[in-house]
Design a protein around this motif. Structure first.
Motif, PDB file in Angstrom:
ATOM      1  N   ARG A 213      62.185  51.921 137.095  1.00  0.00           N
ATOM      2  CA  ARG A 213      63.206  52.410 138.045  1.00  0.00           C
ATOM      3  C   ARG A 213      63.814  51.253 138.821  1.00  0.00           C
ATOM      4  O   ARG A 213      65.023  51.219 139.079  1.00  0.00           O
ATOM      5  N   GLN A 214      62.967  50.302 139.208  1.00  0.00           N
ATOM      6  CA  GLN A 214      63.491  49.134 139.925  1.00  0.00           C
ATOM      7  C   GLN A 214      64.471  48.357 139.046  1.00  0.00           C
ATOM      8  O   GLN A 214      65.536  47.932 139.510  1.00  0.00           O
ATOM      9  N   LEU A 215      64.095  48.181 137.774  1.00  0.00           N
ATOM     10  CA  LEU A 215      64.989  47.470 136.857  1.00  0.00           C
ATOM     11  C   LEU A 215      66.274  48.256 136.619  1.00  0.00           C
ATOM     12  O   LEU A 215      67.346  47.674 136.474  1.00  0.00           O
ATOM     13  N   GLN A 216      66.156  49.593 136.580  1.00  0.00           N
ATOM     14  CA  GLN A 216      67.349  50.424 136.377  1.00  0.00           C
ATOM     15  C   GLN A 216      68.328  50.259 137.537  1.00  0.00           C
ATOM     16  O   GLN A 216      69.544  50.178 137.332  1.00  0.00           O
ATOM     17  N   GLU A 217      67.795  50.214 138.762  1.00  0.00           N
ATOM     18  CA  GLU A 217      68.666  50.028 139.926  1.00  0.00           C
ATOM     19  C   GLU A 217      69.365  48.671 139.871  1.00  0.00           C
ATOM     20  O   GLU A 217      70.562  48.562 140.156  1.00  0.00           O
ATOM     21  N   VAL A 218      68.599  47.645 139.485  1.00  0.00           N
ATOM     22  CA  VAL A 218      69.195  46.306 139.385  1.00  0.00           C
ATOM     23  C   VAL A 218      70.241  46.272 138.278  1.00  0.00           C
ATOM     24  O   VAL A 218      71.332  45.714 138.449  1.00  0.00           O
ATOM     25  N   ALA A 219      69.916  46.891 137.122  1.00  0.00           N
ATOM     26  CA  ALA A 219      70.860  46.899 136.007  1.00  0.00           C
ATOM     27  C   ALA A 219      72.150  47.619 136.393  1.00  0.00           C
ATOM     28  O   ALA A 219      73.246  47.211 135.984  1.00  0.00           O
ATOM     29  N   HIS A 220      72.022  48.703 137.197  1.00  0.00           N
ATOM     30  CA  HIS A 220      73.215  49.427 137.644  1.00  0.00           C
ATOM     31  C   HIS A 220      74.091  48.534 138.523  1.00  0.00           C
ATOM     32  O   HIS A 220      75.321  48.518 138.377  1.00  0.00           O
ATOM     33  N   PHE A 231      66.430  40.264 141.567  1.00  0.00           N
ATOM     34  CA  PHE A 231      65.554  41.054 140.708  1.00  0.00           C
ATOM     35  C   PHE A 231      64.220  41.312 141.412  1.00  0.00           C
ATOM     36  O   PHE A 231      63.723  40.447 142.144  1.00  0.00           O
ATOM     37  N   PRO A 232      63.627  42.508 141.193  1.00  0.00           N
ATOM     38  CA  PRO A 232      62.339  42.810 141.824  1.00  0.00           C
ATOM     39  C   PRO A 232      61.220  41.976 141.208  1.00  0.00           C
ATOM     40  O   PRO A 232      61.293  41.566 140.051  1.00  0.00           O
ATOM     41  N   THR A 233      60.189  41.727 142.011  1.00  0.00           N
ATOM     42  CA  THR A 233      59.011  41.003 141.520  1.00  0.00           C
ATOM     43  C   THR A 233      58.068  41.994 140.851  1.00  0.00           C
ATOM     44  O   THR A 233      57.535  42.889 141.497  1.00  0.00           O
ATOM     45  N   ILE A 234      57.871  41.849 139.555  1.00  0.00           N
ATOM     46  CA  ILE A 234      57.007  42.749 138.787  1.00  0.00           C
ATOM     47  C   ILE A 234      55.829  41.937 138.256  1.00  0.00           C
ATOM     48  O   ILE A 234      56.015  40.949 137.546  1.00  0.00           O
ATOM     49  N   LYS A 235      54.635  42.347 138.632  1.00  0.00           N
ATOM     50  CA  LYS A 235      53.432  41.602 138.254  1.00  0.00           C
ATOM     51  C   LYS A 235      52.479  42.466 137.427  1.00  0.00           C
ATOM     52  O   LYS A 235      51.280  42.506 137.653  1.00  0.00           O
ATOM     53  N   ASN A 236      53.050  43.184 136.463  1.00  0.00           N
ATOM     54  CA  ASN A 236      52.200  44.020 135.603  1.00  0.00           C
ATOM     55  C   ASN A 236      51.606  43.243 134.441  1.00  0.00           C
ATOM     56  O   ASN A 236      50.694  43.712 133.775  1.00  0.00           O
ATOM     57  N   SER A 237      52.150  42.063 134.191  1.00  0.00           N
ATOM     58  CA  SER A 237      51.698  41.231 133.071  1.00  0.00           C
ATOM     59  C   SER A 237      51.789  41.989 131.745  1.00  0.00           C
ATOM     60  O   SER A 237      50.922  41.854 130.878  1.00  0.00           O
ATOM     61  N   ASP A 238      52.807  42.793 131.594  1.00  0.00           N
ATOM     62  CA  ASP A 238      52.984  43.522 130.342  1.00  0.00           C
ATOM     63  C   ASP A 238      54.435  43.407 129.895  1.00  0.00           C
ATOM     64  O   ASP A 238      55.179  42.549 130.378  1.00  0.00           O
ATOM     65  N   GLU A 239      54.824  44.272 128.958  1.00  0.00           N
ATOM     66  CA  GLU A 239      56.171  44.189 128.406  1.00  0.00           C
ATOM     67  C   GLU A 239      57.253  44.402 129.454  1.00  0.00           C
ATOM     68  O   GLU A 239      58.357  43.867 129.314  1.00  0.00           O
ATOM     69  N   ILE A 240      56.957  45.167 130.508  1.00  0.00           N
ATOM     70  CA  ILE A 240      57.967  45.408 131.546  1.00  0.00           C
ATOM     71  C   ILE A 240      58.272  44.117 132.299  1.00  0.00           C
ATOM     72  O   ILE A 240      59.434  43.821 132.610  1.00  0.00           O
TER      73      ILE A 240
END
Length: 474
Positions: A213-220, A231-240
């Protein structure tokens, strides 16, 4: 037989390939990848639900059980008590012996003949079922229910007749009533399983969708032209997280590319304007020395056209490339001055321009770009209209549509989409008469795209109608 063996070999080979493919996927996927998270989550959820559904019946004590020595003693005591009553009242019927049982306050006795026919006047349905299930005196059984325990049978003899004796007594069982209730109602058991699994699924869905959802808002925002969006800081260490990093690199590359394009257009504009300026001076000098001529007038006209076209191209690129912020503005404040100017311009050409009473509803838009879009369409309508230009405004919950119609020549159906292409002309003669570079509608279309809206043309009732649809929010 040979066919069967060949098909088995084929299936086994296919299964091996699937296993190899599965192994290659899992070996490439790190333990904290989205693939592993989704797989383990669903695997754990299925395992949990399966365990619950299998374990529930095991918690039900209401199944038939072999009697213990203590239970057998209780059956013997009940039989002896009934035997003593029979000896005290030898003339009493078997029903009277049952009704006068001294232990009636805490137990109920039931008798059947050897064929399973009930001697008592009445018996609960569950006791009747127990009698059907346990009909051998050699292997007495018991069944523990929510409030009662059923025991039996043992042999009881009276007046040279043989009976099978059962009895029920209150119990202090530890099994939860809710478990029995769920087992007796499979639909409620399924509903409980769904309720248990819902929080797990919700947590998993939130974990996966929150960064998306965070990426969707940024992409919009990026799609709206705001390339400086953080861009939001995402620390899931996965494909996202990898997706977020790739998107950020893509936006940086796009931003650099657009900056280079804008710089190139600016340089081209500067380089073209310099010779155009010199050409204008040369024309002025030639007129002064040799006077005006048809050739010089044609050169001057084409020079002005090139300069005007260059200005429009720069305006088009500015709409496409310039990041700006939307403003929330009342519709009447935004359109009133524009329509007054259009009315004045139409009167200069001897034409009538009409528009409805403007609403005070507010709309989110880029004022300069929206103004240019509507102005270009109106001026286009004034050019080609014979007598009248009329504006209609339709307001819905989500959109505002500005429709501008004129009674000029109709546009061929095959050309209704082409007229929005840059430098496109329906006919060279038409453009020579009215002027223009073929960029007005293209600029309007780009401005509408920037708003997230759209523009289209159609012929209605022998009139050309242009529709500009603006989103009210966002």
């Amino acid at each position: 037989m040979k066919k069967f063996k060949l098909s088995n070999i084929f299936l086994s080979e296919k299964f091996k390939k699937l296993l190899i493919h599965w192994g290659s996927i899992t070996s490439r996927a790190p333990i904290n990848s989205m693939f592993v998270k989704i797989f383990l989550s669903f695997w754990f959820l299925i395992l949990l639900l399966t365990t619950i559904l299998i374990s529930f019946p095991l918690l039900d004590d209401r199944q038939l059980q072999d009697v213990t020595s203590s239970d057998l003693n209780d059956l013997t005591l009940v039989r002896e008590s009934l035997q003593r009553s029979a000896e005290l009242y030898p003339d009493a019927t078997i029903q009277e012996l049952i009704d006068n049982d001294p232990g009636t306050d805490f137990r109920r006795i039931y008798l059947t003949d050897l064929f399973g026919r009930l001697i008592n006047d009445k018996a609960p349905r569950k006791m009747r079922q127990f009698i059907l299930d346990s009909d051998s005196s050699e292997t007495p059984q018991k069944k523990i229910l929510t409030k009662l325990t059923y025991l039996g049978p043992v042999v009881f003899e009276h007046n040279q007749r043989t009976y099978l004796l059962y009895f029920s007594a209150p119990n202090q069982k530890e099994t939860l009533e809710v478990i029995e209730w769920l087992i007796d109602n499979p639909f409620l058991l399924l509903l409980t399983a769904l309720i248990i699994s819902a929080p797990i699924c919700a947590i998993l869905a939130w974990h996966l969708t929150q960064p998306l959802r965070q990426l969707q808002e940024v992409a919009h925002l990026v799609a709206q032209g705001e390339l400086n969006t953080r861009f939001p800081t995402i620390k899931n260490s996965d494909e996202i997280e990898k997706l977020a990093n790739s998107m950020q690199l893509m936006v940086l590359f796009l931003k650099n590319m657009l900056n280079n394009q804008q710089r190139l257009l600016s340089d081209i504009s500067h380089e073209l304007r310099s010779p155009l300026t010199r050409l204008g001076l040369a024309l002025a000098i030639s007129k002064k020395h040799f006077g005006e001529s048809k050739d010089l007038l044609r050169i001057e006209l084409e020079t002005k056209r090139i300069e005007s076209m260059l200005t429009e191209v720069l305006n088009l690129s500015r709409i496409q490339l310039t990041p700006v912020q939307k403003e929330r503005i009342a519709l009447n404040e935004f359109l009133e001055e524009l329509f007054l100017d259009a009315e004045f311009e139409a009167n200069e050409y001897g034409k009538i321009f009409t528009y409805p009473r403007l609403s005070t509803v507010k709309i989110n838009l880029y004022p300069e770009f929206a103004y240019r879009a509507i102005e270009n369409v109106i001026r286009n309508a004034i050019k080609y209209a014979q007598h009248k230009i009329n504006v209609k405004i339709s307001i819905t919950v989500l959109t505002i549509i500005v429709s501008i119609e004129n009674d000029g020549p109709l546009i061929p159906e095959s050309e209704l989409k082409n007229i929005f292409r840059p430098f496109y002309r329906l006919s060279e003669a038409r453009e020579r008469e009215t002027g223009g570079e073929g960029l007005g509608l293209s600029i309007a279309e780009n401005a509408m795209f920037k708003h997230g809206g759209k523009i289209w043309a159609e012929n209605i009732d022998n009139k050309v109608c242009m529709h500009l649809q603006f989103p009210r929010y966002g």
